[in-house]
Design a protein around this motif. Sequence first.
Motif, PDB file in Angstrom:
ATOM      1  N   LEU A   1       5.772   3.423  -1.044  1.00 46.93           N
ATOM      2  CA  LEU A   1       5.180   2.090  -1.012  1.00 46.93           C
ATOM      3  C   LEU A   1       5.619   1.383   0.269  1.00 46.93           C
ATOM      4  CD1 LEU A   1       3.544   0.033  -2.751  1.00 46.93           C
ATOM      5  CD2 LEU A   1       5.750  -0.803  -3.593  1.00 46.93           C
ATOM      6  N   PHE A   2       4.665   0.739   0.928  1.00 46.42           N
ATOM      7  CA  PHE A   2       4.935  -0.052   2.127  1.00 46.42           C
ATOM      8  C   PHE A   2       4.508  -1.493   1.872  1.00 46.42           C
ATOM      9  CE2 PHE A   2       5.158   4.066   3.987  1.00 46.42           C
ATOM     10  CZ  PHE A   2       5.842   3.948   5.185  1.00 46.42           C
ATOM     11  N   ARG A   3       5.204  -2.420   2.499  1.00 51.68           N
ATOM     12  CA  ARG A   3       4.859  -3.849   2.450  1.00 51.68           C
ATOM     13  C   ARG A   3       4.421  -4.268   3.852  1.00 51.68           C
ATOM     14  NH1 ARG A   3       7.162  -8.799   3.677  1.00 51.68           N
ATOM     15  NH2 ARG A   3       6.535 -10.496   2.278  1.00 51.68           N
ATOM     16  N   PHE A   4       3.154  -4.643   3.962  1.00 51.18           N
ATOM     17  CA  PHE A   4       2.615  -5.153   5.221  1.00 51.18           C
ATOM     18  C   PHE A   4       2.736  -6.668   5.196  1.00 51.18           C
ATOM     19  CE2 PHE A   4      -0.965  -7.104   7.453  1.00 51.18           C
ATOM     20  CZ  PHE A   4      -0.756  -6.622   8.737  1.00 51.18           C
TER      21      PHE A   4
ATOM     22  N   PHE B   1       0.838  -1.193   0.000  1.00 51.92           N
ATOM     23  CA  PHE B   1       0.000   0.000   0.000  1.00 51.92           C
ATOM     24  C   PHE B   1       0.876   1.247   0.000  1.00 51.92           C
ATOM     25  CE2 PHE B   1       0.902  -0.850   4.401  1.00 51.92           C
ATOM     26  CZ  PHE B   1       1.026   0.399   4.989  1.00 51.92           C
ATOM     27  N   GLY B   2       0.279   2.355  -0.387  1.00 51.69           N
ATOM     28  CA  GLY B   2       1.000   3.615  -0.399  1.00 51.69           C
ATOM     29  C   GLY B   2       0.480   4.545   0.677  1.00 51.69           C
ATOM     30  N   THR B   3       1.384   5.317   1.247  1.00 50.72           N
ATOM     31  CA  THR B   3       0.990   6.379   2.171  1.00 50.72           C
ATOM     32  C   THR B   3       2.095   7.413   2.224  1.00 50.72           C
ATOM     33  OG1 THR B   3      -0.002   6.888   4.315  1.00 50.72           O
ATOM     34  CG2 THR B   3       1.898   5.402   4.322  1.00 50.72           C
TER      35      THR B   3
ATOM     36  N   ALA C   1       4.502  -5.224  -7.419  1.00 52.41           N
ATOM     37  CA  ALA C   1       3.488  -4.564  -6.588  1.00 52.41           C
ATOM     38  C   ALA C   1       3.022  -3.272  -7.253  1.00 52.41           C
ATOM     39  CB  ALA C   1       4.036  -4.289  -5.194  1.00 52.41           C
ATOM     40  N   TYR C   2       3.955  -2.486  -7.781  1.00 55.18           N
ATOM     41  CA  TYR C   2       3.568  -1.262  -8.492  1.00 55.18           C
ATOM     42  C   TYR C   2       2.678  -1.587  -9.689  1.00 55.18           C
ATOM     43  CZ  TYR C   2       6.827   1.856  -5.999  1.00 55.18           C
ATOM     44  OH  TYR C   2       7.483   2.616  -5.060  1.00 55.18           O
ATOM     45  N   ALA C   3       3.038  -2.611 -10.459  1.00 53.35           N
ATOM     46  CA  ALA C   3       2.247  -2.985 -11.640  1.00 53.35           C
ATOM     47  C   ALA C   3       0.840  -3.434 -11.236  1.00 53.35           C
ATOM     48  CB  ALA C   3       2.967  -4.085 -12.425  1.00 53.35           C
TER      49      ALA C   3
END
Length: 145
Positions: free
Chosen positions: A120-123, A51-53, A94-96
Motif C-alpha cells: 500500500l502506498f499513500r500519495f 493505492f497498491g502496487t 484505507a484497507y477497509a
Amino acid sequence: MDSEMVGPVAWERVDRQLRAARNYWLSTARADGRPHARPVWGVWLAGALWFGTGLESVKGRNLLCDPRCTMHLESGDDVVILEGTAERAEDDDAYAAYSRKYDMPADAASFAALPQVGALFRFAPTTAHAWLETAFVDSQATFRF
C-alpha cells in the motif's frame, strides 16, 4: 450543468471526482529520467490517494527511488491532475475503504500475497489542477496543500 459553470472549478467537485473514480493514472520517473505511466486502483481518503502496487513493478521501484509523481483521472474533458509524493504506508481505514470499493480482500497480508499489488502506498498531493475543457479559461483552478 458543466456547460453553465462560471468561474473556477470548486474543490468540492474535485473531491467528489477523486472519491468516485475507479482508476487513477500514476506517472513516475525511472532512474534514468524516462517517464512511466500506468493506471492503478485506489481510494481517496483523508486528503490522500491510497493505492497498491508491486514493489518489484516498474512503478513500485520508481517510487522507492524517487517518491515524486503525478496522479490524474481518466477524463481529458473534466480534468483533475495531482502532483505530490507517494510513499509506502499502512492504514486500516484505507484497507477497509479499498476492500469496500473493489469488493476484494484488502489488508497487508492480502496485498503482499498478490505480486501485482504488493504494498500500500499513500500519495500526498502538494498541488492539484482542475478544469473543464469546454470552459478552459474560466474554469481553471489550482489548489495547494
